[in-house]
Motif scaffolding. Sequence first.
Motif, PDB file in Angstrom:
ATOM      1  N   GLY A 213       0.812  -1.207   0.000  1.00 22.33           N
ATOM      2  CA  GLY A 213       0.000   0.000   0.000  1.00 22.33           C
ATOM      3  C   GLY A 213       0.839   1.248   0.000  1.00 22.33           C
ATOM      4  N   LYS A 214       0.259   2.316   0.549  1.00 26.65           N
ATOM      5  CA  LYS A 214       0.932   3.606   0.536  1.00 26.65           C
ATOM      6  C   LYS A 214       0.710   4.324   1.857  1.00 26.65           C
ATOM      7  N   MET A 215       1.622   5.263   2.144  1.00 27.44           N
ATOM      8  CA  MET A 215       1.511   6.096   3.330  1.00 27.44           C
ATOM      9  C   MET A 215       1.127   7.505   2.909  1.00 27.44           C
ATOM     10  N   ILE A 216       0.110   8.034   3.560  1.00 28.23           N
ATOM     11  CA  ILE A 216      -0.308   9.409   3.354  1.00 28.23           C
ATOM     12  C   ILE A 216      -0.320  10.056   4.731  1.00 28.23           C
ATOM     13  N   ASN A 217       0.614  11.012   4.959  1.00 29.56           N
ATOM     14  CA  ASN A 217       0.792  11.628   6.280  1.00 29.56           C
ATOM     15  C   ASN A 217       1.048  10.534   7.309  1.00 29.56           C
ATOM     16  N   GLN A 218       0.232  10.395   8.315  1.00 27.21           N
ATOM     17  CA  GLN A 218       0.430   9.368   9.348  1.00 27.21           C
ATOM     18  C   GLN A 218      -0.552   8.206   9.172  1.00 27.21           C
ATOM     19  N   THR A 219      -1.019   7.987   7.954  1.00 30.89           N
ATOM     20  CA  THR A 219      -1.982   6.928   7.692  1.00 30.89           C
ATOM     21  C   THR A 219      -1.464   5.986   6.619  1.00 30.89           C
ATOM     22  N   LEU A 220      -1.607   4.688   6.860  1.00 28.55           N
ATOM     23  CA  LEU A 220      -1.296   3.669   5.865  1.00 28.55           C
ATOM     24  C   LEU A 220      -2.595   3.177   5.260  1.00 28.55           C
ATOM     25  N   GLU A 221      -2.614   3.024   3.943  1.00 26.14           N
ATOM     26  CA  GLU A 221      -3.736   2.393   3.253  1.00 26.14           C
ATOM     27  C   GLU A 221      -3.158   1.235   2.461  1.00 26.14           C
ATOM     28  N   PHE A 222      -3.699   0.031   2.678  1.00 28.59           N
ATOM     29  CA  PHE A 222      -3.140  -1.124   1.979  1.00 28.59           C
ATOM     30  C   PHE A 222      -4.167  -2.237   1.809  1.00 28.59           C
ATOM     31  N   THR A 223      -3.823  -3.157   0.937  1.00 28.77           N
ATOM     32  CA  THR A 223      -4.561  -4.413   0.805  1.00 28.77           C
ATOM     33  C   THR A 223      -3.662  -5.526   1.326  1.00 28.77           C
ATOM     34  N   TYR A 224      -4.285  -6.604   1.758  1.00 28.65           N
ATOM     35  CA  TYR A 224      -3.512  -7.729   2.282  1.00 28.65           C
ATOM     36  C   TYR A 224      -4.104  -9.037   1.792  1.00 28.65           C
ATOM     37  N   GLN A 225      -3.251 -10.039   1.793  1.00 23.32           N
ATOM     38  CA  GLN A 225      -3.691 -11.401   1.482  1.00 23.32           C
ATOM     39  C   GLN A 225      -2.811 -12.365   2.257  1.00 23.32           C
ATOM     40  N   HIS A 226      -3.435 -13.450   2.700  1.00 26.00           N
ATOM     41  CA  HIS A 226      -2.633 -14.470   3.384  1.00 26.00           C
ATOM     42  C   HIS A 226      -3.281 -15.843   3.248  1.00 26.00           C
ATOM     43  N   LEU A 227      -2.466 -16.835   3.520  1.00 25.97           N
ATOM     44  CA  LEU A 227      -2.938 -18.205   3.675  1.00 25.97           C
ATOM     45  C   LEU A 227      -2.989 -18.469   5.172  1.00 25.97           C
ATOM     46  N   ASN A 228      -4.140 -18.906   5.672  1.00 22.11           N
ATOM     47  CA  ASN A 228      -4.187 -19.260   7.082  1.00 22.11           C
ATOM     48  C   ASN A 228      -3.712 -20.710   7.257  1.00 22.11           C
ATOM     49  N   GLN A 229      -3.714 -21.198   8.473  1.00 18.32           N
ATOM     50  CA  GLN A 229      -3.193 -22.547   8.732  1.00 18.32           C
ATOM     51  C   GLN A 229      -4.049 -23.633   8.074  1.00 18.32           C
ATOM     52  N   SER A 230      -5.290 -23.307   7.695  1.00 21.24           N
ATOM     53  CA  SER A 230      -6.141 -24.247   6.951  1.00 21.24           C
ATOM     54  C   SER A 230      -5.912 -24.130   5.445  1.00 21.24           C
ATOM     55  N   LEU A 231      -4.943 -23.279   5.054  1.00 26.93           N
ATOM     56  CA  LEU A 231      -4.596 -22.995   3.661  1.00 26.93           C
ATOM     57  C   LEU A 231      -5.737 -22.349   2.885  1.00 26.93           C
ATOM     58  N   GLU A 232      -6.610 -21.606   3.604  1.00 28.69           N
ATOM     59  CA  GLU A 232      -7.615 -20.781   2.947  1.00 28.69           C
ATOM     60  C   GLU A 232      -6.952 -19.471   2.522  1.00 28.69           C
ATOM     61  N   ILE A 233      -7.276 -18.992   1.325  1.00 23.75           N
ATOM     62  CA  ILE A 233      -6.803 -17.691   0.876  1.00 23.75           C
ATOM     63  C   ILE A 233      -7.740 -16.629   1.434  1.00 23.75           C
ATOM     64  N   MET A 234      -7.183 -15.702   2.207  1.00 25.11           N
ATOM     65  CA  MET A 234      -7.951 -14.630   2.831  1.00 25.11           C
ATOM     66  C   MET A 234      -7.430 -13.301   2.302  1.00 25.11           C
ATOM     67  N   THR A 235      -8.352 -12.368   1.978  1.00 24.68           N
ATOM     68  CA  THR A 235      -7.970 -11.062   1.439  1.00 24.68           C
ATOM     69  C   THR A 235      -8.729  -9.964   2.164  1.00 24.68           C
ATOM     70  N   GLY A 236      -8.130  -8.772   2.163  1.00 24.05           N
ATOM     71  CA  GLY A 236      -8.790  -7.654   2.805  1.00 24.05           C
ATOM     72  C   GLY A 236      -8.140  -6.332   2.481  1.00 24.05           C
ATOM     73  N   LYS A 237      -8.722  -5.271   3.072  1.00 24.68           N
ATOM     74  CA  LYS A 237      -8.176  -3.928   2.917  1.00 24.68           C
ATOM     75  C   LYS A 237      -8.166  -3.268   4.283  1.00 24.68           C
ATOM     76  N   CYS A 238      -7.285  -2.261   4.437  1.00 25.57           N
ATOM     77  CA  CYS A 238      -7.072  -1.698   5.760  1.00 25.57           C
ATOM     78  C   CYS A 238      -6.654  -0.235   5.671  1.00 25.57           C
ATOM     79  N   LYS A 239      -7.097   0.562   6.657  1.00 23.01           N
ATOM     80  CA  LYS A 239      -6.597   1.916   6.881  1.00 23.01           C
ATOM     81  C   LYS A 239      -6.035   1.932   8.297  1.00 23.01           C
ATOM     82  N   THR A 240      -4.807   2.420   8.422  1.00 18.41           N
ATOM     83  CA  THR A 240      -4.085   2.347   9.685  1.00 18.41           C
ATOM     84  C   THR A 240      -3.540   3.712  10.074  1.00 18.41           C
ATOM     85  N   HIS A 241      -3.806   4.119  11.300  1.00 12.18           N
ATOM     86  CA  HIS A 241      -3.253   5.360  11.843  1.00 12.18           C
ATOM     87  C   HIS A 241      -2.037   5.002  12.704  1.00 12.18           C
TER      88      HIS A 241
END
Length: 100
Positions: free
Chosen positions: A40-68
């Motif tokens: 993602g990218k940083m704008i001032n003190q905020t991060l905006e990004f997308t994420y993806q991971h494999l959990n321990q059950s090997l499911e593909i999980m995706t999402g988006k996030c805004k972080t201060h």
Amino acid sequence: MSNSVNGEVSDSTIFHYHQENEIIWAEYCGGDIHKGFLIGKMINQTLEFTYQHLNQSLEIMTGKCKTHIELNEEDKIELHEKWEWTCKDFSKGKSILIEV
């Protein structure tokens, strides 16, 4: 570390963040997460990004996030996140990640 009940990140999840100018990315794993990535990218003190991971059950999980970004009383970085799954039930949650 704290997380909503519908999240998969836990105290056992370790993130390795990188930054080049306003671009950020990370790898993460541990606990319920087998292997994950975010970008993602940083704008001032905020991060905006997308994420993806494999959990321990090997499911593909995706999402988006805004972080201060904040500094706590111990001068550790805290990431206050509002996230949303872009898969499964599309639920939302909040997390706080603390620098180790």
